[in-house]
Design a protein around this motif. Structure first.
Motif, PDB file in Angstrom:
ATOM      1  N   ALA A  57      15.118  59.004  23.697  1.00 20.33           N
ATOM      2  CA  ALA A  57      14.897  57.564  23.877  1.00 20.33           C
ATOM      3  C   ALA A  57      16.137  56.766  23.473  1.00 20.33           C
ATOM      4  O   ALA A  57      16.561  55.850  24.193  1.00 20.33           O
ATOM      5  N   VAL A  58      16.732  57.110  22.336  1.00 17.93           N
ATOM      6  CA  VAL A  58      17.924  56.400  21.870  1.00 17.93           C
ATOM      7  C   VAL A  58      19.075  56.586  22.851  1.00 17.93           C
ATOM      8  O   VAL A  58      19.772  55.624  23.206  1.00 17.93           O
ATOM      9  N   ALA A  59      19.279  57.810  23.302  1.00 13.40           N
ATOM     10  CA  ALA A  59      20.372  58.085  24.240  1.00 13.40           C
ATOM     11  C   ALA A  59      20.193  57.313  25.546  1.00 13.40           C
ATOM     12  O   ALA A  59      21.150  56.738  26.090  1.00 13.40           O
ATOM     13  N   THR A  60      18.970  57.263  26.048  1.00 15.05           N
ATOM     14  CA  THR A  60      18.711  56.595  27.324  1.00 15.05           C
ATOM     15  C   THR A  60      18.853  55.084  27.210  1.00 15.05           C
ATOM     16  O   THR A  60      19.528  54.445  28.019  1.00 15.05           O
ATOM     17  N   HIS A  61      18.230  54.497  26.175  1.00 15.62           N
ATOM     18  CA  HIS A  61      18.205  53.036  26.067  1.00 15.62           C
ATOM     19  C   HIS A  61      19.524  52.445  25.585  1.00 15.62           C
ATOM     20  O   HIS A  61      19.745  51.237  25.738  1.00 15.62           O
ATOM     21  N   SER A  62      20.402  53.247  25.004  1.00 13.46           N
ATOM     22  CA  SER A  62      21.689  52.730  24.529  1.00 13.46           C
ATOM     23  C   SER A  62      22.809  52.965  25.533  1.00 13.46           C
ATOM     24  O   SER A  62      23.949  52.552  25.305  1.00 13.46           O
ATOM     25  N   MET A  63      22.467  53.595  26.644  1.00 17.45           N
ATOM     26  CA  MET A  63      23.473  54.053  27.601  1.00 17.45           C
ATOM     27  C   MET A  63      24.365  52.931  28.130  1.00 17.45           C
ATOM     28  O   MET A  63      25.570  53.082  28.278  1.00 17.45           O
ATOM     29  N   MET A  64      23.782  51.759  28.421  1.00 18.06           N
ATOM     30  CA  MET A  64      24.526  50.685  29.074  1.00 18.06           C
ATOM     31  C   MET A  64      25.008  49.611  28.089  1.00 18.06           C
ATOM     32  O   MET A  64      25.502  48.564  28.515  1.00 18.06           O
ATOM     33  N   ILE A  65      24.888  49.840  26.801  1.00 13.57           N
ATOM     34  CA  ILE A  65      25.307  48.846  25.815  1.00 13.57           C
ATOM     35  C   ILE A  65      26.830  48.849  25.695  1.00 13.57           C
ATOM     36  O   ILE A  65      27.453  49.896  25.518  1.00 13.57           O
ATOM     37  N   GLU A  66      27.422  47.661  25.795  1.00  6.97           N
ATOM     38  CA  GLU A  66      28.880  47.529  25.707  1.00  6.97           C
ATOM     39  C   GLU A  66      29.279  47.308  24.252  1.00  6.97           C
ATOM     40  O   GLU A  66      28.756  46.417  23.582  1.00  6.97           O
ATOM     41  N   VAL A  67      30.215  48.101  23.767  1.00  7.81           N
ATOM     42  CA  VAL A  67      30.612  48.058  22.356  1.00  7.81           C
ATOM     43  C   VAL A  67      31.811  47.119  22.177  1.00  7.81           C
ATOM     44  O   VAL A  67      32.841  47.297  22.824  1.00  7.81           O
ATOM     45  N   PRO A  68      31.700  46.099  21.304  1.00  6.88           N
ATOM     46  CA  PRO A  68      32.841  45.220  21.025  1.00  6.88           C
ATOM     47  C   PRO A  68      33.809  45.872  20.046  1.00  6.88           C
ATOM     48  O   PRO A  68      33.573  46.994  19.585  1.00  6.88           O
ATOM     49  N   ASP A  69      34.874  45.170  19.709  1.00  6.39           N
ATOM     50  CA  ASP A  69      35.815  45.671  18.707  1.00  6.39           C
ATOM     51  C   ASP A  69      35.127  45.620  17.346  1.00  6.39           C
ATOM     52  O   ASP A  69      34.721  44.549  16.885  1.00  6.39           O
ATOM     53  N   LEU A  70      34.989  46.757  16.706  1.00  6.92           N
ATOM     54  CA  LEU A  70      34.268  46.822  15.432  1.00  6.92           C
ATOM     55  C   LEU A  70      35.190  47.058  14.240  1.00  6.92           C
ATOM     56  O   LEU A  70      34.752  46.972  13.091  1.00  6.92           O
ATOM     57  N   ASP A  71      36.461  47.341  14.495  1.00  6.94           N
ATOM     58  CA  ASP A  71      37.395  47.601  13.395  1.00  6.94           C
ATOM     59  C   ASP A  71      37.959  46.271  12.886  1.00  6.94           C
ATOM     60  O   ASP A  71      39.157  46.019  12.935  1.00  6.94           O
ATOM     61  N   VAL A  72      37.061  45.425  12.428  1.00  9.77           N
ATOM     62  CA  VAL A  72      37.407  44.082  11.945  1.00  9.77           C
ATOM     63  C   VAL A  72      36.863  43.956  10.528  1.00  9.77           C
ATOM     64  O   VAL A  72      35.657  44.104  10.306  1.00  9.77           O
ATOM     65  N   GLN A  73      37.742  43.669   9.577  1.00 14.19           N
ATOM     66  CA  GLN A  73      37.345  43.685   8.167  1.00 14.19           C
ATOM     67  C   GLN A  73      36.217  42.705   7.869  1.00 14.19           C
ATOM     68  O   GLN A  73      35.292  43.020   7.111  1.00 14.19           O
ATOM     69  N   SER A  74      36.272  41.512   8.466  1.00 12.13           N
ATOM     70  CA  SER A  74      35.225  40.527   8.183  1.00 12.13           C
ATOM     71  C   SER A  74      33.859  41.012   8.648  1.00 12.13           C
ATOM     72  O   SER A  74      32.840  40.800   7.979  1.00 12.13           O
ATOM     73  N   LYS A  75      33.810  41.696   9.794  1.00  8.63           N
ATOM     74  CA  LYS A  75      32.543  42.248  10.278  1.00  8.63           C
ATOM     75  C   LYS A  75      32.035  43.346   9.348  1.00  8.63           C
ATOM     76  O   LYS A  75      30.839  43.425   9.051  1.00  8.63           O
ATOM     77  N   ILE A  76      32.946  44.183   8.904  1.00  6.25           N
ATOM     78  CA  ILE A  76      32.575  45.290   8.017  1.00  6.25           C
ATOM     79  C   ILE A  76      31.997  44.747   6.710  1.00  6.25           C
ATOM     80  O   ILE A  76      30.964  45.220   6.215  1.00  6.25           O
ATOM     81  N   VAL A  77      32.640  43.721   6.157  1.00  2.10           N
ATOM     82  CA  VAL A  77      32.160  43.114   4.910  1.00  2.10           C
ATOM     83  C   VAL A  77      30.805  42.442   5.125  1.00  2.10           C
ATOM     84  O   VAL A  77      29.899  42.554   4.288  1.00  2.10           O
TER      85      VAL A  77
END
Length: 378
Positions: A57-77
């Motif tokens: 279920a996770v593999a199927t429903h996450s298939m079309m999700i577009e990933v943004p830039d996540l290597d951002v310190q403010s987001k991590i914090v």
């Protein structure tokens, strides 16, 4: 003809078998002999089936999700801040085991460090946002705020490599939970830090209300008390959307809301958020933002900002926020959330829709930079 007769006989046999299975299942359910105790755990075949179903279920429903830039310190914090108040209780943290009662859940919440390396970012996003049925893993409290969910994912991707000290720095910064803390207020008097600020607010907004010098956490120092009271109540009533703030506001009463709001409103705002070098770099954008804030954009039906958000520190006689010295990143995000109808807010929030609907992205950036460049007392 013979084949048709045989097929009918087989069909009758199948139907009879299914009826028997259904009747047996009904007897098991109605009789109450089916075990539901968490202490008994699952049969191995049940565990395999549930895990397999979950993975597919996770593999199927996450298939079309577009990933943004996540290597951002403010987001991590920001993600670490939510993990500290919303996830640690079940999953533990580096150097801190989850409570014993959690180990008796069925299924037991997994160790984050061991499962994250096997997950794609879009899979983590799907799980964090939607939760998993019958596991105790809830959905994100505010389905409108994908930006918050991605911040949690950004943090989770770093989690397996974190030491206890590194985790504490991300989640709390330099703040240490100590009772009887005091801080100097606008009247140069010593303000006692409320217990709720120490327990729930300071990790993200700071005891000094300066948001840990990061644009993902708004400054609260010197904020309009009436606005903060109205905003916390809006979070409680699901009128303002945030998967982080709604659970925090939801567990405090009106007295604590007033105490916390009064405390932050009495703090010194300090200097402008950006340095003189940054001001010089953005001087043209700030000048454009000042023009918008002062005069609006008549040709686009955008009114001036200062009518509701004055740039001088005048006595507050409404429940609108003061924006002076606020982080530009935070202000720009709020304007975009208004435009997307994903922010919500107090009873006055809908006034912003007619404003942002006629603004372009660059104009929202400019006016955000202008307000960020102002000192809190100017």
């Amino acid at each position: 003809m013979k084949l048709r007769i045989k097929w009918k006989q087989h069909l009758k046999t199948i139907i009879a078998f299914l009826l028997i299975v259904a009747v047996c299942g009904a007897i098991v359910v109605v009789s109450g002999i089916a075990p539901i105790a968490a202490s008994s755990g699952h049969w191995e075949i049940t565990k395999w089936f549930l895990n397999f179903s979950k993975e597919r279920a996770v593999a199927t429903h996450s298939m079309m999700i577009e990933v943004p830039d996540l290597d951002v310190q403010s987001k991590i914090v920001q993600g670490a801040g939510h993990y500290e108040i919303g996830c640690l209780q079940c999953h533990g943290s580096p150097g801190k085991e989850p409570p014993r009662v959690v180990s008796l859940m069925t299924p037991k919440p997994p160790d984050i460090a061991s499962i994250v390396p096997d997950r794609e970012p879009q899979e983590l996003f799907y799980i964090v946002k939607h939760g998993i049925m019958l596991t105790g893993m809830p959905a994100w409290p505010s389905q409108q705020r994908d930006d918050e969910v991605w911040s949690v994912v950004a943090f989770l991707l770093k989690y397996p490599q974190l030491s206890e000290t590194e985790y504490q720095q991300l989640a709390l910064g330099d703040f240490e939970k100590q009772s009887a803390q005091t801080i100097e207020g606008v009247a140069d008097d010593a303000l006692t830090v409320p217990h709720e600020v120490i327990e729930s607010c300071a990790g993200c907004h700071g005891v000094d209300g300066k948001g840990r010098e990061l644009g993902v956490f708004p400054k609260l120092a010197g904020q309009n008390e009436a606005y903060m009271i109205a905003t916390l109540k809006a979070y409680q009533e699901d009128h303002r959307h945030s998967g982080t703030m709604e659970p925090v506001a939801g567990r405090i009463d009106e007295k604590i809301i007033e105490e916390v709001s009064q405390y932050y409103s009495q703090l010194k705002t300090g200097d402008a958020t950006i340095s003189s070098a940054e001001t010089e770099e953005n001087r043209e954008a700030i000048a454009r933002g000042q023009k918008i804030a002062t005069n609006g954009i008549p040709q686009q039906n955008v009114p001036s900002c200062v009518d509701c958000h004055p740039t001088s520190r005048t006595p507050f006689n409404n429940a609108y926020p003061t924006l002076n010295g606020q982080y530009a990143d935070y202000l720009e995000l709020q304007l975009n959330l208004f435009k997307q109808r994903k922010r919500g807010g107090t009873k006055s929030a809908n006034l912003m829709h007619a404003v942002v609907d006629h603004m372009q992205t660059e104009q929202m950036q400019d006016v955000s930079l202008y307000y960020q460049s102002l000192k809190g007392g100017e």
